[in-house]
Design a protein around this motif. Structure first.
Motif, PDB file in Angstrom:
ATOM      1  N   GLY A   1       0.882  -0.981   0.001  1.00 26.06           N
ATOM      2  CA  GLY A   1       0.119   0.177   0.029  1.00 26.06           C
ATOM      3  C   GLY A   1       0.774   1.162   0.069  1.00 26.06           C
ATOM      4  O   GLY A   1       0.737   2.321  -0.415  1.00 26.06           O
ATOM      5  N   ALA A   2       2.082   1.188   0.486  1.00 27.54           N
ATOM      6  CA  ALA A   2       3.194   2.273   0.291  1.00 27.54           C
ATOM      7  C   ALA A   2       4.436   1.794  -0.231  1.00 27.54           C
ATOM      8  O   ALA A   2       4.697   2.291  -1.194  1.00 27.54           O
ATOM      9  N   ILE A   3       4.931   1.003   0.252  1.00 24.49           N
ATOM     10  CA  ILE A   3       6.155   0.070  -0.277  1.00 24.49           C
ATOM     11  C   ILE A   3       6.338  -1.134   0.602  1.00 24.49           C
ATOM     12  O   ILE A   3       6.335  -1.066   1.792  1.00 24.49           O
ATOM     13  N   SER A   4       6.653  -2.250  -0.208  1.00 24.33           N
ATOM     14  CA  SER A   4       7.098  -3.285   0.270  1.00 24.33           C
ATOM     15  C   SER A   4       8.140  -4.179  -0.527  1.00 24.33           C
ATOM     16  O   SER A   4       8.137  -4.367  -1.702  1.00 24.33           O
ATOM     17  N   GLY A   5       9.359  -4.784   0.226  1.00 20.09           N
ATOM     18  CA  GLY A   5      10.243  -5.202  -0.316  1.00 20.09           C
ATOM     19  C   GLY A   5      10.017  -6.676  -1.183  1.00 20.09           C
ATOM     20  O   GLY A   5      10.684  -6.942  -2.287  1.00 20.09           O
ATOM     21  N   PHE A   6       8.665  -7.179  -0.799  1.00 22.80           N
ATOM     22  CA  PHE A   6       8.403  -8.285  -1.661  1.00 22.80           C
ATOM     23  C   PHE A   6       7.989  -7.877  -3.064  1.00 22.80           C
ATOM     24  O   PHE A   6       8.219  -8.751  -3.964  1.00 22.80           O
ATOM     25  N   HIS A   7       7.633  -6.643  -3.167  1.00 24.93           N
ATOM     26  CA  HIS A   7       7.277  -6.322  -4.636  1.00 24.93           C
ATOM     27  C   HIS A   7       8.431  -6.318  -5.460  1.00 24.93           C
ATOM     28  O   HIS A   7       8.290  -6.831  -6.777  1.00 24.93           O
ATOM     29  N   SER A   8       9.698  -5.912  -4.894  1.00 24.40           N
ATOM     30  CA  SER A   8      10.899  -6.067  -5.717  1.00 24.40           C
ATOM     31  C   SER A   8      11.126  -7.460  -6.295  1.00 24.40           C
ATOM     32  O   SER A   8      11.714  -7.758  -7.205  1.00 24.40           O
ATOM     33  N   LEU A   9      10.819  -8.434  -5.600  1.00 21.00           N
ATOM     34  CA  LEU A   9      11.157  -9.775  -5.640  1.00 21.00           C
ATOM     35  C   LEU A   9      10.197 -10.357  -6.771  1.00 21.00           C
ATOM     36  O   LEU A   9      10.619 -11.180  -7.783  1.00 21.00           O
ATOM     37  N   VAL A  10       8.763  -9.995  -6.723  1.00 22.26           N
ATOM     38  CA  VAL A  10       7.889 -10.139  -7.755  1.00 22.26           C
ATOM     39  C   VAL A  10       8.294  -9.517  -9.032  1.00 22.26           C
ATOM     40  O   VAL A  10       8.210 -10.044 -10.082  1.00 22.26           O
ATOM     41  N   GLY A  11       8.352  -8.323  -8.958  1.00 21.75           N
ATOM     42  CA  GLY A  11       8.716  -7.365 -10.343  1.00 21.75           C
ATOM     43  C   GLY A  11      10.190  -8.002 -10.944  1.00 21.75           C
ATOM     44  O   GLY A  11      10.031  -7.999 -12.112  1.00 21.75           O
ATOM     45  N   SER A  12      11.164  -8.357 -10.108  1.00 20.90           N
ATOM     46  CA  SER A  12      12.343  -8.936 -10.738  1.00 20.90           C
ATOM     47  C   SER A  12      12.217 -10.376 -10.619  1.00 20.90           C
ATOM     48  O   SER A  12      13.172 -10.818 -11.159  1.00 20.90           O
ATOM     49  N   GLY A  13      11.392 -11.097 -10.477  1.00 21.07           N
ATOM     50  CA  GLY A  13      11.388 -12.536 -10.485  1.00 21.07           C
ATOM     51  C   GLY A  13      10.503 -12.952 -11.480  1.00 21.07           C
ATOM     52  O   GLY A  13      10.838 -13.478 -12.437  1.00 21.07           O
ATOM     53  N   THR A  14       8.868 -12.672 -11.378  1.00 21.42           N
ATOM     54  CA  THR A  14       8.228 -13.429 -12.194  1.00 21.42           C
ATOM     55  C   THR A  14       7.724 -12.236 -13.442  1.00 21.42           C
ATOM     56  O   THR A  14       7.706 -12.624 -14.815  1.00 21.42           O
TER      57      THR A  14
END
Length: 544
Positions: free
Chosen positions: A291-304
């Motif tokens: 909702g603001a920033i999450s490190g998990f997003h970088s794993l999703v973005g650069s992963g799948t």
């Protein structure tokens, strides 16, 4: 101020930011559709596979959202609605959106490898190993915790288990229809969404009643298959169709706000400290992640996501747009609980948890829409089922991402094409799922969970650190990523430092040591990057 004003301000700000700041990011990173993406140049029909923008947005949004943008704002609302609202608004635009968009573009420019590969290229091999090990360990924790959450949900709400199994079968049929039988995406989507909602009703008529252990074993078998199966046949179509579930919840809730016109009843600001949460700084910025920033997003973005990006310009819709949509969901979550009388909100939060509080608030919005005639009970059930569906989405995405991290860890820098047995997707997935299962059955998972919030935000700080080094190497201005990076390091280092002391004083030495190791990891990578930027060839670059 009332709920309508909160929603209107958020929509207006996000719309303007998508246009203006989105254009700034595109220019700064020189996004160009003439650059072929790895989904085409490395298409293997398993992980690398081009997807149409709406499909990829659905997959990406379903993967990053989960229960995060619902649970975080509801818990943090105890501080008062103003600090939570401001963090969601400005965090999504200037920190989370930058983090997600840049992670996707940087990955696409590096064969759709993870942020760990970016760290290796611009900071060093040891930095990459540390980041991948940390990311993999964090994802193992996600797998263990979400397996428990989903299994408990299926046990207590048997209809949700039936619906989820039907969702999976529907996703496989949808993937085959779109990619093998070339059915129009529009027609496939219409039919798929209709069948998606029919699956919900079917679940009520044919509930599968199993105990939690049986569901856990089924879930581990499922995430193994989801990790090794070609992305176009299960993960991508399931997330795409499931995203309409969340879109329906969001649209219904947002429309309901305009009919209900709820007043804001909880305090604008209540306290600098909350029991079991901590002080406003850094607790607010750790508690409200998605909702603001999450490190998990970088794993999703650069992963799948990066492996399925059809062209570079799609990253604005998928990465930056996906973050803003998630921010809007977080605003809806805040509005749902802020509309309650403060005593009612606190009672539900303490006795039942954040998801029931959110579900009740949204149910009241849905009930206010005259032409839908949705009862409060039906609205609560629908909202809770949506949250559980996305917990399952986060679970299977985490398993696939953990497999990627494991495989990259064992890549040989001098000969990246040579594959060891640990880079085999079946072996990597098997080890990952086995360790996740061992942690689940150990009974220690939930005791480690308090550290996860800080670990997740540390991932965001480390991703921004890697992006800063990469953009500096390109001789581009870095302030737009460096300032968010410094802020997130301040948040995570403060939070981890407090966890070290708190857990040590309470004689919880395991959590104290884990927090200390995470703190030292962050400081170590920070110094490595500082040396690269100051002592390397980057020193002559402009900051802005």
């Amino acid at each position: 101020m009332n709920g309508i004003e909160l929603i209107v301000i958020a929509i207006a700000m996000y719309a303007v930011a998508y246009k203006l700041y989105g254009n700034f990011l595109i220019k700064r990173l020189e996004v160009n559709n003439s650059n072929p993406t790895p989904s085409h140049t490395m298409n293997d029909g398993v992980d690398y596979c081009p997807a149409k923008p709406p499909v990829l947005l659905g997959h990406h949004f379903a993967s990053i959202a989960g229960a995060g943008p619902i649970v975080g704002p509801v818990i943090a609302a105890g501080f008062g609605w103003v600090p939570v609202y401001l963090w969601i608004l400005f965090g999504a635009v200037f920190i989370g959106g930058v983090h997600d968009f840049s992670s996707i573009i940087s990955s696409v420019r590096h064969q759709s490898k993870s942020i760990g590969f970016i760290i290796q290229t611009y900071i060093g091999e040891s930095g990459k190993k540390l980041f991948l090990l940390f990311s993999w360990a964090t994802l193992i924790l996600v797998i263990a915790v979400f397996t428990i959450i989903v299994a408990d949900t299926f046990t207590h709400i048997p209809s949700s288990g039936t619906s989820s199994i039907l969702f999976i079968l529907l996703a496989i049929a949808f993937g085959l229809a779109i990619y093998r039988f070339k059915v129009s995406l529009t027609i496939g989507t219409i039919v798929g969404v209709i069948l998606l909602f029919l699956c919900i009703f079917a679940g009520n008529y044919f509930p599968i009643q199993l105990n939690a252990l049986t569901w856990q074993l089924i879930l581990f078998a499922y995430i193994f298959l989801a990790s090794v199966t070609p992305v176009w046949i299960l993960l991508q179509p399931r997330d795409y169709l499931n995203s309409f579930f969340l879109y329906a919840l969001m649209i219904g809730g947002l429309v309901g706000v305009f009919f209900a016109a709820p007043s804001i009843n909880i305090p604008a600001f209540s306290s600098f400290s909350l029991d079991k949460v901590g002080y406003l700084f850094p607790a607010l910025f750790v508690t409200v992640a998605c909702g603001a920033i999450s490190g998990f997003h970088s794993l999703v973005g650069s992963g799948t996501t990066a492996k399925q990006l059809d062209k570079e310009s799609d990253a604005r819709l998928v990465g930056y747009g996906g973050m803003l949509i998630e921010g809007l969901l977080a605003v809806l979550s805040l509005t749902a609980v802020a509309s309650m009388v403060n005593k009612e909100f606190i009672d539900i939060l303490v006795n039942k948890g954040p998801v029931p509080a959110f579900s009740l608030g949204v149910a009241r919005f849905l009930n206010a829409i005259p032409f839908l005639n949705i009862s409060s009970e039906a609205g609560q059930t629908f909202s809770a089922l949506a949250v559980s569906a996305f917990a399952l989405t986060s679970l299977d995405t985490a398993a696939r991402l953990a497999r990627f991290m494991f495989q990259e860890f064992f890549e040989v820098k001098e000969n990246p094409e040579k594959e060891s047995i640990f880079q085999n997707r079946f072996v990597a997935t098997g080890i990952t799922v086995a360790i996740g299962a061992a942690l689940t059955f150990s009974g220690q998972t939930m005791s480690i969970w308090p550290v996860f919030g800080s670990a997740n935000q540390l991932l965001a700080a480390l991703a921004l650190l890697a992006l800063t080094a990469w953009i500096a190497y390109l001789r581009k201005g870095i302030l737009f990523v460096m300032i968010p990076m410094l802020f997130m390091f301040a948040v995570t280092l403060t939070s981890l430092g407090m966890l070290v002391i708190t857990n040590y004083n309470s004689e919880n030495y395991t959590l104290s040591v884990i927090s200390l190791l995470l703190f030292l990891l962050a400081v170590s990578l920070g110094f490595k990057t500082y040396n690269v930027l100051v002592n390397g060839k980057e020193t002559s670059r402009e900051l802005i």
